[in-house]
Write an enzyme that holds these catalytic residues in place. Structure first.
Site, PDB file in Angstrom:
ATOM      1  N   CYS A   1     124.668 -25.907  72.653  1.00 57.54           N
ATOM      2  CA  CYS A   1     123.906 -24.777  72.113  1.00 57.54           C
ATOM      3  C   CYS A   1     123.846 -24.949  70.600  1.00 57.54           C
ATOM      4  O   CYS A   1     124.100 -26.033  70.083  1.00 57.54           O
ATOM      5  CB  CYS A   1     124.492 -23.434  72.543  1.00 57.54           C
ATOM      6  SG  CYS A   1     126.087 -23.004  71.818  1.00 57.54           S
TER       7      CYS A   1
ATOM      8  N   ASN B   1     128.031 -23.657  69.177  1.00 64.18           N
ATOM      9  CA  ASN B   1     129.176 -23.967  70.028  1.00 64.18           C
ATOM     10  C   ASN B   1     130.272 -22.901  69.963  1.00 64.18           C
ATOM     11  O   ASN B   1     131.456 -23.208  70.025  1.00 64.18           O
ATOM     12  CB  ASN B   1     129.742 -25.356  69.703  1.00 64.18           C
ATOM     13  CG  ASN B   1     130.694 -25.897  70.760  1.00 64.18           C
ATOM     14  OD1 ASN B   1     131.651 -26.571  70.430  1.00 64.18           O
ATOM     15  ND2 ASN B   1     130.452 -25.630  72.034  1.00 64.18           N
TER      16      ASN B   1
ATOM     17  N   CYS C   1     129.259 -19.496  71.511  1.00 63.85           N
ATOM     18  CA  CYS C   1     128.867 -18.494  72.514  1.00 63.85           C
ATOM     19  C   CYS C   1     128.494 -19.139  73.851  1.00 63.85           C
ATOM     20  O   CYS C   1     129.280 -19.130  74.786  1.00 63.85           O
ATOM     21  CB  CYS C   1     127.709 -17.632  72.004  1.00 63.85           C
ATOM     22  SG  CYS C   1     128.113 -16.590  70.583  1.00 63.85           S
ATOM     23  N   ARG C   2     127.280 -19.664  73.926  1.00 64.01           N
ATOM     24  CA  ARG C   2     126.742 -20.120  75.210  1.00 64.01           C
ATOM     25  C   ARG C   2     127.390 -21.393  75.740  1.00 64.01           C
ATOM     26  O   ARG C   2     127.798 -21.451  76.900  1.00 64.01           O
ATOM     27  CB  ARG C   2     125.227 -20.316  75.107  1.00 64.01           C
ATOM     28  CG  ARG C   2     124.490 -19.039  74.803  1.00 64.01           C
ATOM     29  CD  ARG C   2     123.024 -19.296  74.511  1.00 64.01           C
ATOM     30  NE  ARG C   2     122.889 -20.001  73.239  1.00 64.01           N
ATOM     31  CZ  ARG C   2     121.741 -20.479  72.763  1.00 64.01           C
ATOM     32  NH1 ARG C   2     120.632 -20.351  73.471  1.00 64.01           N
ATOM     33  NH2 ARG C   2     121.691 -21.086  71.600  1.00 64.01           N
ATOM     34  N   SER C   3     127.456 -22.440  74.920  1.00 65.35           N
ATOM     35  CA  SER C   3     127.979 -23.708  75.452  1.00 65.35           C
ATOM     36  C   SER C   3     129.465 -23.649  75.784  1.00 65.35           C
ATOM     37  O   SER C   3     129.876 -24.199  76.819  1.00 65.35           O
ATOM     38  CB  SER C   3     127.631 -24.893  74.547  1.00 65.35           C
ATOM     39  OG  SER C   3     128.137 -24.737  73.252  1.00 65.35           O
TER      40      SER C   3
ATOM     41  N   ASP D   1     120.580 -16.415  73.196  1.00 65.93           N
ATOM     42  CA  ASP D   1     121.796 -16.497  72.391  1.00 65.93           C
ATOM     43  C   ASP D   1     122.393 -15.108  72.176  1.00 65.93           C
ATOM     44  O   ASP D   1     121.826 -14.283  71.457  1.00 65.93           O
ATOM     45  CB  ASP D   1     121.477 -17.148  71.045  1.00 65.93           C
ATOM     46  CG  ASP D   1     122.726 -17.568  70.291  1.00 65.93           C
ATOM     47  OD1 ASP D   1     123.823 -17.066  70.612  1.00 65.93           O
ATOM     48  OD2 ASP D   1     122.590 -18.402  69.374  1.00 65.93           O
TER      49      ASP D   1
END
Length: 157
Positions: free
Chosen positions: A8, A11, A13-15, A125
Site C-alpha cells: 500500500c 505500510n 494501514c492496509r498492507s 485507505d
C-alpha cells in the site's frame, strides 16, 4: 516456498492488515511451511513504525496477531524475490509498475482482482477515511480469495 507481498502507500494501514489476515488464514490451513507473507509501502514516511492504531484495534477485535509487523519501503528487488505482489489500489499498481525494469518474477495484481463479483475494485485507505471496519471486511474477503487462487495455481491441497 511461495512468497506473497502486500503493498500500500505507507505500510501502516492496509498492507499490514492484509499481511496479518493472510498469515492468520495461512496458519489456520497449516500452510505456513509453504507460504511466506510480508508487506511494504511505496512511501518512506512510516518506515520502522508499527501498524496504525486503527489497524491494530480491528485486528485485536478479530484476535489476529500483528506481532513483529514494522513498516518498510517497497524495493525494486521485491519484484524478483516474491511470487505474488498484491497492491491495494490503482495508484499502488502504478507505483510498482514505475519500478519495473526487466521481467519481474512476481505476478502483480490488486487484492480485489482475486474476488469474484467484488463490491469494490480497490481497497480504500482508512488513513484518510477512518473506516477500518469496512477495509477489514474487504481485506478479509480478498485474502480468502487470494489464498484459494494460490492453492489452485500452485496445486496446494
Amino acid at each position: 516456498m511461495i512468497r506473497v507481498l502486500f503493498v500500500c502507500l505507507g505500510n501502516i494501514c492496509r498492507s499490514p492488515m492484509a499481511e496479518a489476515v493472510f498469515r492468520h488464514l495461512v496458519k489456520k490451513e497449516g500452510l505456513q511451511d509453504k507460504i511466506e507473507v510480508d508487506s511494504a509501502g511505496l512511501g518512506s514516511w512510516h518506515v520502522g513504525n508499527p501498524p496504525h492504531r486503527g489497524t491494530c484495534d480491528i485486528l485485536d477485535q478479530h484476535n489476529i496477531s500483528y506481532d513483529g509487523l514494522v513498516a518498510r519501503q517497497f524495493q525494486t528487488e521485491d519484484l524478483h524475490q516474491f511470487d505474488y505482489i498484491v497492491a491495494m489500489d490503482n495508484d499502488n499498481i502504478a507505483g510498482i509498475n514505475r519500478l519495473k525494469r526487466e521481467n519481474p518474477r512476481a505476478q502483480v495484481a490488486k487484492l480485489m482482482d482475486f474476488v469474484k463479483e467484488a463490491r469494490e475494485s480497490e481497497v480504500p485507505d482508512p488513513y484518510y477515511t477512518g473506516n477500518f471496519d469496512y477495509v477489514y471486511s474487504l481485506v478479509t474477503e480478498g485474502c480468502q480469495a487470494l489464498l484459494e487462487h494460490i492453492k489452485a495455481d500452485k496445486g496446494i491441497e
